[in-house]
Design a protein around this motif. Structure first.
Motif, mmCIF file in Angstrom:
data_model
loop_
_atom_site.group_PDB
_atom_site.id
_atom_site.type_symbol
_atom_site.label_atom_id
_atom_site.label_comp_id
_atom_site.label_asym_id
_atom_site.label_seq_id
_atom_site.Cartn_x
_atom_site.Cartn_y
_atom_site.Cartn_z
ATOM 1 N N HIS A 174 1.583 6.524 -1.088
ATOM 2 C CA HIS A 174 0.871 6.053 0.141
ATOM 3 C C HIS A 174 -0.371 5.270 -0.125
ATOM 4 O O HIS A 174 -1.523 5.539 0.051
ATOM 5 N N LEU A 175 -0.033 3.889 -0.628
ATOM 6 C CA LEU A 175 -0.990 3.261 -1.253
ATOM 7 C C LEU A 175 -1.743 2.595 0.243
ATOM 8 O O LEU A 175 -1.155 2.627 1.112
ATOM 9 N N LYS A 176 -2.901 2.525 -0.167
ATOM 10 C CA LYS A 176 -3.954 2.371 1.178
ATOM 11 C C LYS A 176 -4.242 0.818 1.408
ATOM 12 O O LYS A 176 -4.033 -0.003 0.556
ATOM 13 N N ASP A 177 -4.243 0.431 2.889
ATOM 14 C CA ASP A 177 -4.776 -0.952 3.108
ATOM 15 C C ASP A 177 -6.275 -1.025 2.941
ATOM 16 O O ASP A 177 -6.957 -0.017 3.138
ATOM 17 N N GLY A 178 -6.686 -2.226 2.914
ATOM 18 C CA GLY A 178 -8.075 -2.344 2.955
ATOM 19 C C GLY A 178 -8.495 -3.665 2.131
ATOM 20 O O GLY A 178 -7.616 -4.379 1.492
#
Length: 550
Positions: free
Chosen positions: A317-321
């Motif tokens: 679950h790599l995050k956006d940002g």
């Protein structure tokens, strides 16, 4: 009175006159005298003392009295875990996958429900969860069974209620084994008139269990896969199997049934194959579909490294940002990286840009690849030792205190998560032990200490009982420091002795360092537990040198 100096000049005939006929005992006495002379030159009646101690050991052994089973409050059971792979068939879960054999003393008055609910389930499902198998206890049906697989009932045929003591008394075998049997609540046992669905999970495989998510399907004519995309979460059929194991569901064509299939849940011969996406992984759907397609169409029974990596990256679950800026110094790459990732708000799952201090340029991929490549070299030099293609962990308590091994493990997992290199320098036997396997001792090139390596070779080259005893006697002090008494060992146990000593040298001696490194791997997407242990054979290429054969 015989002094130390006279012992070294004694012949075999002199020893025999004193009643010492064993060559091994003669060598031990002479070695003891040599060791004592290094400390003191005072005379000592060593032979008399040695014989007295030997006599005390032989005469002082007394058997402990047998305990009366009727007065004991506990009974010792050997406990294991088996999980359902299909209707009525259960497979033993190994220790590396969260199971294994546990030896436990239970109160003899425990009833069947107490034994299941408050005792055995806590062994394999602490806090109601098996982390190794990613299974929740509340999603399973459980019961206890004997070694033969027969379910244990609350009352027997004579009407006697189950207690641990009663069960132990009725069993004729020793030791008494008992197994926790688990089955997914949604796992539907097919009747005679139903087809068997082709949804197979990581635990539901008839092949040898490797801990990896596998997919099996009936042998049919090759058909074109039709991928149904764009389904909302409301439109997707629910299944508890994937929820429990955190794997995507895969439905495949089932062979036509000879019986009426009015209630079958499998696709018919003319229905398309459906690949359902796991909720929350939309940006990885395409890669996940390709990995599943490759796994289905591959002739290999196990997933490829690429497929497993894609599955793990999606599961992390790599995050956006906004990308995080990581500034490092070329001359002090490891230290500057440690400072950058030790910031309180740093998250290994966020995107990032790398720049080298004092250099101008944008990170369009090149600096990041160079950063990870040089970082792996720095880690190799910092915490490992030995030849480049055969490295083991360095024992360093100062690095343990600073948790350097843990941070290095985290950086290795971070590199692999972002498409960077692994650390393919580990000794193959060491990697096998780190993933729950065993070793087959062939050579000792990974033993860094030349003196220790010489001891291994002395023992290995001994071909007669006298040579073997001489090698042990010569190195008795070192063997005792390793926690191994060299007495009463015979040459027929030479291979076993070498295996124990070699395992101690590369694994047990530095177990704290290895455990800390594994903790670091798990800080990023639970890498070691969720991915490496599931597919140790595939991940071996990322941690050990590739062996080329011609």
């Amino acid at each position: 009175m015989i002094g130390i100096n006279e012992v070294e000049e004694m012949t075999d005939e002199d020893f025999i006159k004193l009643g010492i006929v064993s060559i091994g005992i003669r060598l031990k006495i002479k070695q003891a005298c040599r060791n004592h002379k290094k400390v003191s030159d005072a005379p000592m009646s060593c032979i008399k003392t040695f014989l007295e101690l030997q006599k005390q050991r032989k005469t002082g052994r007394t058997k402990s009295p047998k305990k009366d089973q009727k007065t004991k409050l506990t009974r010792r059971l050997y406990v294991g875990w088996k999980h359902s792979i299909r209707a009525g068939v259960y497979k033993l879960i190994s220790a590396s996958k969260g199971g294994g054999q546990q030896i436990v003393d239970f109160n003899k008055d425990l009833t069947l429900n107490q034994l299941i609910l408050s005792e055995i389930t806590d062994i394999f499902f602490p806090n109601g969860m098996s982390e190794a198998q990613d299974l929740r206890l509340d999603a399973l049906d459980v019961h206890l069974a004997s070694f033969s697989g027969s379910p244990i009932q609350e009352t027997d045929e004579n009407g006697e209620s189950f207690t641990v003591g009663n069960y132990f008394r009725k069993m004729k075998s020793t030791p008494v084994r008992i197994y926790l049997h688990t089955e997914l609540k949604s796992f539907k046992r097919p009747t005679n008139g139903e087809a068997s669905c082709g949804v197979i999970t990581a635990l539901e495989s008839d092949e040898e269990d490797t801990g990896t998510p596998t997919v099996t399907f009936p042998r049919l004519k090759r058909r074109r896969l039709n991928i149904i995309e764009g389904l909302s979460s409301e439109d997707r059929p629910s299944t508890s199997t994937s929820a429990a194991l955190d794997l995507p569901d895969i439905h495949v064509d089932a062979p036509p049934s000879n019986h009426a299939a009015a209630n079958t849940h499998c696709p018919t011969e003319h229905e398309p194959i459906i690949i359902l996406h796991e909720p929350g992984l939309s940006e990885f759907d395409h890669e996940l579909e390709m990995a599943i397609r490759e796994s289905l169409e591959s002739s290999e029974p196990e997933p490829s490294l690429e497929g497993i990596l894609k599955w793990w990256v999606a599961r992390s679950h790599l995050k956006d940002g906004a990308p995080v800026s990581v500034v490092v110094h070329r001359g002090k790459l490891l230290q500057s990286t440690f400072r950058a990732v030790s910031r309180p708000n740093f998250n290994f799952l966020l995107p990032f840009h790398v720049s080298f201090s004092g250099e101008i340029g944008d990170d369009l991929g090149g600096p990041k690849r160079e950063f990870f490549r040089e970082l792996m070299k720095a880690i190799k030099e910092a915490i490992l030792e030995g030849p480049d293609s055969n490295k083991v962990f360095r024992h360093d308590i100062s690095l343990l205190h600073k948790k350097t091994y843990e941070t290095c493990g985290t950086l290795v997992a971070w590199s692999i998560l972002n498409g960077g290199p692994g650390l393919p320098v580990f000794n193959t036997d060491l990697f096998s032990l780190m993933t729950g396997g065993d070793i087959d001792v062939q050579d000792f090139t990974s033993v860094v200490d030349s003196d220790v390596r010489a001891i291994f070779l002395q023992i290995q080259e001994a071909t007669t009982e006298e040579q073997f005893e001489e090698a042990l006697s010569k190195n008795s002090e070192w063997l005792l420091n390793q926690g191994l008494a060299p007495y009463n060992l015979k040459i027929d146990r030479k291979d076993e002795l070498l295996k124990i000593l070699f395992k101690n040298e590369i694994y047990f001696r530095v177990h704290s360092e290895i455990s800390q490194f594994i903790d670091g791997l798990n800080r990023v997407g639970n890498f070691h537990t969720s991915a490496i242990l599931r597919a140790a054979k595939e991940f071996k290429t990322l941690f050990t040198p590739i062996q080329l054969t011609i």
